[in-house]
Design a protein around this motif. Structure first.
Motif, mmCIF file in Angstrom:
data_model
loop_
_atom_site.group_PDB
_atom_site.id
_atom_site.type_symbol
_atom_site.label_atom_id
_atom_site.label_comp_id
_atom_site.label_asym_id
_atom_site.label_seq_id
_atom_site.Cartn_x
_atom_site.Cartn_y
_atom_site.Cartn_z
ATOM 1 N N GLY A 111 -10.015 -4.984 -9.047
ATOM 2 C CA GLY A 111 -10.779 -6.205 -9.256
ATOM 3 C C GLY A 111 -10.319 -7.372 -8.413
ATOM 4 N N GLY A 112 -11.126 -8.425 -8.461
ATOM 5 C CA GLY A 112 -10.910 -9.590 -7.626
ATOM 6 C C GLY A 112 -9.677 -10.401 -7.961
ATOM 7 N N ILE A 113 -9.244 -10.379 -9.211
ATOM 8 C CA ILE A 113 -8.044 -11.133 -9.568
ATOM 9 C C ILE A 113 -6.824 -10.533 -8.878
ATOM 10 C CG2 ILE A 113 -6.495 -11.741 -11.471
ATOM 11 C CD1 ILE A 113 -8.949 -12.051 -13.238
ATOM 12 N N PHE A 114 -6.707 -9.207 -8.921
ATOM 13 C CA PHE A 114 -5.594 -8.543 -8.235
ATOM 14 C C PHE A 114 -5.680 -8.778 -6.728
ATOM 15 C CE2 PHE A 114 -3.710 -4.551 -6.419
ATOM 16 C CZ PHE A 114 -2.388 -4.842 -6.753
ATOM 17 N N ALA A 115 -6.898 -8.758 -6.196
ATOM 18 C CA ALA A 115 -7.080 -8.960 -4.756
ATOM 19 C C ALA A 115 -6.619 -10.340 -4.306
ATOM 20 C CB ALA A 115 -8.544 -8.760 -4.378
ATOM 21 N N ALA A 116 -6.695 -11.324 -5.209
ATOM 22 C CA ALA A 116 -6.375 -12.704 -4.851
ATOM 23 C C ALA A 116 -4.899 -13.060 -5.029
ATOM 24 C CB ALA A 116 -7.229 -13.664 -5.684
ATOM 25 N N LEU A 117 -4.096 -12.130 -5.518
ATOM 26 C CA LEU A 117 -2.712 -12.469 -5.855
ATOM 27 C C LEU A 117 -1.805 -12.680 -4.651
ATOM 28 C CD1 LEU A 117 -1.938 -10.202 -8.950
ATOM 29 C CD2 LEU A 117 -2.599 -12.615 -8.903
ATOM 30 N N SER A 118 -2.029 -11.938 -3.569
ATOM 31 C CA SER A 118 -1.137 -12.048 -2.413
ATOM 32 C C SER A 118 -1.820 -11.491 -1.170
ATOM 33 C CB SER A 118 0.173 -11.282 -2.668
ATOM 34 O OG SER A 118 -0.052 -9.882 -2.629
ATOM 35 N N ASP A 119 -1.106 -11.509 -0.055
ATOM 36 C CA ASP A 119 -1.650 -10.954 1.182
ATOM 37 C C ASP A 119 -1.628 -9.428 1.181
ATOM 38 O OD1 ASP A 119 -2.139 -13.469 2.250
ATOM 39 O OD2 ASP A 119 -0.167 -13.605 3.199
ATOM 40 N N THR A 120 -0.786 -8.840 0.332
ATOM 41 C CA THR A 120 -0.654 -7.379 0.344
ATOM 42 C C THR A 120 -1.526 -6.674 -0.689
ATOM 43 O OG1 THR A 120 1.244 -7.446 -1.172
ATOM 44 C CG2 THR A 120 1.707 -7.515 1.203
ATOM 45 N N THR B 104 -11.613 -11.593 2.763
ATOM 46 C CA THR B 104 -10.677 -10.631 2.176
ATOM 47 C C THR B 104 -11.410 -9.538 1.406
ATOM 48 O OG1 THR B 104 -8.967 -12.336 1.975
ATOM 49 C CG2 THR B 104 -8.716 -10.368 0.608
ATOM 50 N N LEU B 105 -12.455 -9.931 0.689
ATOM 51 C CA LEU B 105 -13.185 -8.972 -0.140
ATOM 52 C C LEU B 105 -14.090 -8.052 0.678
ATOM 53 C CD1 LEU B 105 -14.155 -11.289 -3.134
ATOM 54 C CD2 LEU B 105 -12.453 -9.454 -3.135
ATOM 55 N N GLU B 106 -14.492 -8.485 1.861
ATOM 56 C CA GLU B 106 -15.418 -7.706 2.692
ATOM 57 C C GLU B 106 -14.954 -6.266 2.914
ATOM 58 O OE1 GLU B 106 -18.817 -7.143 5.241
ATOM 59 O OE2 GLU B 106 -18.319 -8.931 4.081
ATOM 60 N N PRO B 107 -13.737 -6.028 3.410
ATOM 61 C CA PRO B 107 -13.310 -4.640 3.640
ATOM 62 C C PRO B 107 -13.102 -3.848 2.356
ATOM 63 C CG PRO B 107 -11.508 -6.168 4.073
ATOM 64 C CD PRO B 107 -12.735 -7.000 3.877
ATOM 65 N N ILE B 108 -12.902 -4.539 1.248
ATOM 66 C CA ILE B 108 -12.788 -3.857 -0.043
ATOM 67 C C ILE B 108 -14.159 -3.362 -0.486
ATOM 68 C CG2 ILE B 108 -12.314 -4.196 -2.506
ATOM 69 C CD1 ILE B 108 -10.131 -6.188 -1.694
ATOM 70 N N ALA C 187 0.808 -1.218 0.000
ATOM 71 C CA ALA C 187 0.000 0.000 0.000
ATOM 72 C C ALA C 187 0.840 1.266 0.000
ATOM 73 C CB ALA C 187 -0.943 -0.010 1.203
ATOM 74 N N ASP C 188 1.980 1.232 0.691
ATOM 75 C CA ASP C 188 2.810 2.441 0.777
ATOM 76 C C ASP C 188 3.787 2.584 -0.386
ATOM 77 O OD1 ASP C 188 4.567 0.443 1.430
ATOM 78 O OD2 ASP C 188 5.043 1.182 3.442
ATOM 79 N N ASP C 189 3.623 1.744 -1.403
ATOM 80 C CA ASP C 189 4.445 1.889 -2.609
ATOM 81 C C ASP C 189 3.972 3.061 -3.468
ATOM 82 O OD1 ASP C 189 6.074 -0.237 -2.001
ATOM 83 O OD2 ASP C 189 4.961 -1.694 -3.203
ATOM 84 N N PHE C 190 2.809 3.603 -3.155
ATOM 85 C CA PHE C 190 2.224 4.675 -3.956
ATOM 86 C C PHE C 190 2.008 5.930 -3.116
ATOM 87 C CE2 PHE C 190 0.870 0.640 -5.746
ATOM 88 C CZ PHE C 190 1.114 0.802 -7.104
ATOM 89 N N ASP C 191 2.202 7.069 -3.747
ATOM 90 C CA ASP C 191 1.864 8.349 -3.122
ATOM 91 C C ASP C 191 0.433 8.667 -3.540
ATOM 92 O OD1 ASP C 191 1.526 10.942 -2.271
ATOM 93 O OD2 ASP C 191 3.504 11.629 -2.920
ATOM 94 N N TRP C 192 -0.511 8.118 -2.805
ATOM 95 C CA TRP C 192 -1.916 8.220 -3.194
ATOM 96 C C TRP C 192 -2.396 9.668 -3.253
ATOM 97 C CZ3 TRP C 192 -3.593 3.984 -5.280
ATOM 98 C CH2 TRP C 192 -3.132 2.744 -4.838
ATOM 99 N N LYS C 193 -1.950 10.471 -2.311
ATOM 100 C CA LYS C 193 -2.380 11.870 -2.281
ATOM 101 C C LYS C 193 -1.950 12.593 -3.548
ATOM 102 C CE LYS C 193 -2.429 15.956 0.704
ATOM 103 N NZ LYS C 193 -1.953 16.527 2.006
ATOM 104 N N ALA C 194 -0.726 12.336 -3.986
ATOM 105 C CA ALA C 194 -0.222 12.975 -5.206
ATOM 106 C C ALA C 194 -0.973 12.479 -6.436
ATOM 107 C CB ALA C 194 1.273 12.699 -5.357
ATOM 108 N N ILE C 195 -1.282 11.189 -6.457
ATOM 109 C CA ILE C 195 -2.001 10.611 -7.595
ATOM 110 C C ILE C 195 -3.367 11.266 -7.761
ATOM 111 C CG2 ILE C 195 -3.148 8.520 -8.436
ATOM 112 C CD1 ILE C 195 -0.812 6.922 -7.178
ATOM 113 N N PRO D 171 -4.751 -6.884 -1.427
ATOM 114 C CA PRO D 171 -5.992 -6.299 -0.907
ATOM 115 C C PRO D 171 -5.742 -4.998 -0.147
ATOM 116 C CG PRO D 171 -5.938 -8.656 -0.478
ATOM 117 C CD PRO D 171 -4.572 -8.274 -0.949
ATOM 118 N N GLU D 172 -4.611 -4.918 0.539
ATOM 119 C CA GLU D 172 -4.268 -3.696 1.271
ATOM 120 C C GLU D 172 -4.008 -2.545 0.302
ATOM 121 O OE1 GLU D 172 -0.903 -4.835 3.566
ATOM 122 O OE2 GLU D 172 -2.034 -6.181 4.890
#
Length: 233
Positions: A24-33, A75-79, A5-13, A35-36
């Protein structure tokens, strides 16, 4: 899969004027990070006033690697708590949200009644969701498909026409539908117009090789209004 999650400067984006955030769900299922990453992006989008969308794209094989169906739903619930516009068919909704399947049996693959019957369950579990949409496809043969789409938009159900397509490559039709639908919603189109734009773009995309669109906006609008899917020169 290794993104955090901290790999991006979300505020700047989002300071650049981003109006829509999609994942999407495919990206969410790739790893533990991953979804974050999605949740962080969605929170930043909400803070910036952008629309948030999510394509469930439930893939059992991916979630089985991560811990199975229950883990996927958890995992999808908080998303989904941050989602405004949700894309997915009846199975996606059932598996991704962990809700019962449709109580109405569809008469055909192009009948939206089973999908529509599940909307109440979706919004009861996630009342923040304002739009739920999916494509409807009936495969006659490898290169001949019946094609339609349906969406529930702020309480109103809109269905696109049913049309037989000469399909060159079916991959990407659903994503093409989503892109056209999102465009329509961003432009303030009516529910019927937005669904038709998505339906038209998805239909045109199946006539090209690969899953990258070659359709112009004029072509999409022309087909959405009832024109031909033939290439305009």
């Amino acid at each position: 899969a290794q993104l955090k999650a901290d790999d991006f400067d979300w505020k700047a984006i989002f300071a650049e004027g981003v109006r829509w955030f999609h994942s999407g769900g495919i990206f969410a299922a790739l790893s533990d990070t991953t979804p974050e990453v999605i949740v962080a992006g969605m929170k930043a989008a909400k803070a910036a006033g952008a629309v948030v969308s999510f394509d469930l794209n439930y893939r059992a094989k991916l979630w089985n690697i991560r811990g199975g169906h229950e883990h996927g739903v958890k995992t999808l619930e908080p998303i989904l708590q941050h989602v405004d516009v949700l894309v997915g068919n009846e199975e996606d909704l059932q598996m991704g949200l962990g809700i019962p399947g449709p109580e109405v049996e569809a008469k055909s693959a192009l009948d939206p009644s089973a999908f529509v019957s599940m909307i109440g369950k979706v919004t009861k579990k996630q009342p923040n969701i304002k739009v739920v949409a999916t494509t409807l496809r009936e495969v006659h043969s490898t290169n001949r498909h019946g094609w339609s789409a349906v969406a529930w938009i702020n309480g109103e159900v809109a269905q696109a026409p049913i049309r037989d397509l000469d399909v060159y490559d079916r991959v990407g039709g659903g994503d093409g539908f989503a892109a056209g639908l999102f465009y329509g919603l961003l432009q303030g189109a009516s529910p019927d117009e937005a669904v038709r734009l998505g339906w038209a773009h998805g239909a045109l995309l199946t006539t090209y090789p690969g899953d990258t669109t070659m359709a112009s906006l004029d072509q999409v609008k022309a087909l959405a209004k009832g024109g031909s899917a033939r290439i305009q020169r």
